[in-house]
Design a protein around this motif. Structure first.
Motif, PDB file in Angstrom:
ATOM      1  N   LEU A 112     -10.328   2.073   9.890  1.00  0.00           N
ATOM      2  CA  LEU A 112     -10.360   1.736   8.466  1.00  0.00           C
ATOM      3  C   LEU A 112     -11.239   0.516   8.209  1.00  0.00           C
ATOM      4  O   LEU A 112     -11.204  -0.442   8.968  1.00  0.00           O
ATOM      5  CB  LEU A 112      -8.946   1.450   7.948  1.00  0.00           C
ATOM      6  CG  LEU A 112      -7.952   2.613   7.934  1.00  0.00           C
ATOM      7  CD1 LEU A 112      -6.575   2.111   7.501  1.00  0.00           C
ATOM      8  CD2 LEU A 112      -8.421   3.719   6.999  1.00  0.00           C
TER       9      LEU A 112
ATOM     10  N   TYR B  34      -8.803  -3.291  -3.103  1.00  0.00           N
ATOM     11  CA  TYR B  34      -8.992  -2.855  -1.724  1.00  0.00           C
ATOM     12  C   TYR B  34      -9.064  -4.068  -0.819  1.00  0.00           C
ATOM     13  O   TYR B  34      -9.840  -4.991  -1.075  1.00  0.00           O
ATOM     14  CB  TYR B  34     -10.266  -2.012  -1.595  1.00  0.00           C
ATOM     15  CG  TYR B  34     -10.099  -0.618  -2.142  1.00  0.00           C
ATOM     16  CD1 TYR B  34      -9.612   0.408  -1.346  1.00  0.00           C
ATOM     17  CD2 TYR B  34     -10.404  -0.341  -3.480  1.00  0.00           C
ATOM     18  CE1 TYR B  34      -9.439   1.687  -1.845  1.00  0.00           C
ATOM     19  CE2 TYR B  34     -10.237   0.935  -3.990  1.00  0.00           C
ATOM     20  CZ  TYR B  34      -9.759   1.947  -3.166  1.00  0.00           C
ATOM     21  OH  TYR B  34      -9.574   3.207  -3.679  1.00  0.00           O
TER      22      TYR B  34
ATOM     23  N   VAL C 180      -8.314  -0.867   2.809  1.00  0.00           N
ATOM     24  CA  VAL C 180      -7.055  -0.189   2.505  1.00  0.00           C
ATOM     25  C   VAL C 180      -6.652  -0.569   1.084  1.00  0.00           C
ATOM     26  O   VAL C 180      -6.727  -1.735   0.693  1.00  0.00           O
ATOM     27  CB  VAL C 180      -5.949  -0.561   3.528  1.00  0.00           C
ATOM     28  CG1 VAL C 180      -5.687  -2.053   3.538  1.00  0.00           C
ATOM     29  CG2 VAL C 180      -4.674   0.219   3.254  1.00  0.00           C
TER      30      VAL C 180
ATOM     31  N   SER D  17       0.855  -1.190   0.000  1.00  0.00           N
ATOM     32  CA  SER D  17       0.000   0.000   0.000  1.00  0.00           C
ATOM     33  C   SER D  17       0.887   1.235   0.000  1.00  0.00           C
ATOM     34  O   SER D  17       1.851   1.314   0.762  1.00  0.00           O
ATOM     35  CB  SER D  17      -0.906   0.022   1.231  1.00  0.00           C
ATOM     36  OG  SER D  17      -1.761  -1.111   1.262  1.00  0.00           O
TER      37      SER D  17
ATOM     38  N   VAL E 141       0.368   2.588   7.021  1.00  0.00           N
ATOM     39  CA  VAL E 141      -0.790   2.176   7.814  1.00  0.00           C
ATOM     40  C   VAL E 141      -0.272   1.477   9.072  1.00  0.00           C
ATOM     41  O   VAL E 141       0.193   0.335   9.007  1.00  0.00           O
ATOM     42  CB  VAL E 141      -1.713   1.224   7.022  1.00  0.00           C
ATOM     43  CG1 VAL E 141      -2.925   0.853   7.865  1.00  0.00           C
ATOM     44  CG2 VAL E 141      -2.141   1.860   5.706  1.00  0.00           C
TER      45      VAL E 141
END
Length: 199
Positions: free
Chosen positions: A92, A102, A95, A80, A84
């Motif tokens: 969340l 996702y 992500v 990503s 994070v």
């Protein structure tokens, strides 16, 4: 950088430095090999901040027979372009990854998950990102277009109706220049994408 020479060395492990001076090693041999094979080392050694959802278990059997583009998509599904941390996961629900997919974020009694895969050894911080260890590989989910490409004749009428709206478009931005022809026109290593307003 996140992926150092030691990471891609013969030991095939990640040397991780956490918040203390203690050195810890997490064995990720198959993932390391696939990162090197797909040329993704440069991405993980760059200046962009990234998060890696690093699978610690052996590579799935079908990976060896994948095409180069499929292997790249698999690796990119574990990366990503943002940092994070575990503290962010509570707020969340998904992500995004470099594969354009996702991952679904979850939390159970035993900790956090992404796409149903348990995370452990969280928040291994590096100069340009963070690594979380994943209990399994994160296989990219197919989008609707990919699913339609593989369906059988039972859906052929529906599929063919939708695909009649396909438009093949030259992707100039992602097509590297390879030279110039005798007339001075630029030669590209052409990348084409399919657009469909109905999908």
């Amino acid at each position: 950088p996140l992926w150092s020479a030691a990471f891609l060395g013969l030991t095939c492990c990640v040397t991780i430095f956490g918040g203390s001076e203690d050195k810890q090693q997490v064995q990720l041999p198959d993932f390391v090999k696939l990162v090197a094979e797909t040329g993704m080392t440069e991405t993980l050694s760059g200046t962009d901040l990234v998060t890696v959802w690093a699978p610690a278990n052996p590579m799935p059997a079908g990976v060896a027979s994948m095409s180069p583009s499929e292997k790249i998509r698999l690796v990119r599904n574990h990366i990503s372009i943002t940092t994070v941390f575990s503290r962010n996961l509570d707020r969340l629900s998904t992500v995004g990854t470099l594969a354009g997919k996702y991952l679904t974020v979850g939390k159970g009694s035993e900790g956090y998950t992404v796409d149903g895969v348990a995370l452990s050894e969280l928040d291994r911080v590096f100069e340009n990102g963070v690594v979380h260890r994943a209990a399994d590989w994160l296989t990219p989910r197919k989008n609707l277009y990919q699913w339609l490409e593989e369906v059988g004749d039972d859906y052929s009428r529906f599929r063919d109706t939708l695909f009649a709206h396909n438009l093949r478009v030259f992707d100039k931005e992602n097509s590297p220049i390879t030279g110039v022809d005798e007339n001075g026109r630029i030669i590209y290593d052409s990348v084409w994408i399919v657009k469909n307003d109905l999908l």
